[in-house]
Motif scaffolding. Structure first.
Motif, mmCIF file in Angstrom:
data_model
loop_
_atom_site.group_PDB
_atom_site.id
_atom_site.type_symbol
_atom_site.label_atom_id
_atom_site.label_comp_id
_atom_site.label_asym_id
_atom_site.label_seq_id
_atom_site.Cartn_x
_atom_site.Cartn_y
_atom_site.Cartn_z
ATOM 1 N N VAL A 105 0.849 -1.196 0.000
ATOM 2 C CA VAL A 105 0.000 0.000 0.000
ATOM 3 C C VAL A 105 0.873 1.230 0.000
ATOM 4 O O VAL A 105 1.837 1.340 0.773
ATOM 5 C CB VAL A 105 -0.934 -0.013 1.241
ATOM 6 C CG1 VAL A 105 -1.742 1.274 1.330
ATOM 7 C CG2 VAL A 105 -1.844 -1.231 1.205
ATOM 8 N N LYS A 106 0.531 2.170 -0.864
ATOM 9 C CA LYS A 106 1.230 3.452 -0.915
ATOM 10 C C LYS A 106 0.267 4.531 -0.457
ATOM 11 O O LYS A 106 -0.881 4.555 -0.881
ATOM 12 C CB LYS A 106 1.740 3.742 -2.332
ATOM 13 C CG LYS A 106 2.787 2.774 -2.799
ATOM 14 C CD LYS A 106 3.262 3.108 -4.181
ATOM 15 C CE LYS A 106 4.303 2.072 -4.618
ATOM 16 N NZ LYS A 106 4.772 2.327 -5.973
ATOM 17 N N LEU A 107 0.754 5.431 0.359
ATOM 18 C CA LEU A 107 -0.070 6.482 0.908
ATOM 19 C C LEU A 107 0.035 7.728 0.046
ATOM 20 O O LEU A 107 1.128 8.176 -0.311
ATOM 21 C CB LEU A 107 0.382 6.805 2.341
ATOM 22 C CG LEU A 107 -0.364 7.899 3.067
ATOM 23 C CD1 LEU A 107 -1.822 7.512 3.258
ATOM 24 C CD2 LEU A 107 0.286 8.148 4.422
ATOM 25 N N SER A 108 -1.110 8.275 -0.287
ATOM 26 C CA SER A 108 -1.150 9.516 -1.055
ATOM 27 C C SER A 108 -1.979 10.522 -0.263
ATOM 28 O O SER A 108 -3.128 10.232 0.092
ATOM 29 C CB SER A 108 -1.789 9.268 -2.420
ATOM 30 O OG SER A 108 -1.928 10.481 -3.111
ATOM 31 N N ILE A 109 -1.414 11.643 0.030
ATOM 32 C CA ILE A 109 -2.112 12.655 0.820
ATOM 33 C C ILE A 109 -2.538 13.771 -0.114
ATOM 34 O O ILE A 109 -1.740 14.300 -0.877
ATOM 35 C CB ILE A 109 -1.199 13.179 1.939
ATOM 36 C CG1 ILE A 109 -0.794 12.031 2.850
ATOM 37 C CG2 ILE A 109 -1.924 14.278 2.730
ATOM 38 C CD1 ILE A 109 0.245 12.394 3.867
ATOM 39 N N GLY A 110 -3.804 14.108 -0.049
ATOM 40 C CA GLY A 110 -4.288 15.118 -0.979
ATOM 41 C C GLY A 110 -5.215 16.111 -0.352
ATOM 42 O O GLY A 110 -5.633 16.049 0.728
#
Length: 110
Positions: A105-110
């Motif tokens: 899992v890769k975390l993407s903050i938006g």
């Protein structure tokens, strides 16, 4: 020594807990909205992770018992994933399960 277990107050469903804790009405309303948003965001994230696991199980034509062995969990835990029982899992557990099947899992903050 006796432990006091008497129930003195029960918050009714739908009531604003923050208001009952003594926060000013405007602040209680803000805190309740923020709390609901955080809970909703967490549930949505868990659902996404469970969708990925369910898709992986279906794509590999695995029975729940087979998936459980690969994921190193019990068969009922796989059933809970497939049936989207988000309350039974932490985000950490779902991320770990995805990692075990080669889906980091890769975390993407938006």
């Amino acid at each position: 020594m006796k432990i006091d277990t008497e129930i003195r107050h029960v918050t009714k469903p739908g009531a604003n807990l923050f208001l009952e804790l003594g926060f000013a009405p405007a602040e209680a309303k803000r805190l309740q909205a923020a709390s609901r948003k955080q809970i909703n965001d967490t549930q949505l994230l868990k659902q996404q992770l469970m969708d990925e696991l369910s898709t992986w199980i279906a794509e590999h034509h695995l029975k729940q018992a087979e998936a459980a062995e690969i994921l190193m969990v019990s068969r009922p835990r796989v059933s809970d994933v497939v049936n989207k029982k988000t309350a039974k899992f932490t985000i950490d557990t779902l991320v770990e399960m995805l990692s075990r099947v080669g889906k980091p899992v890769k975390l993407s903050i938006g």
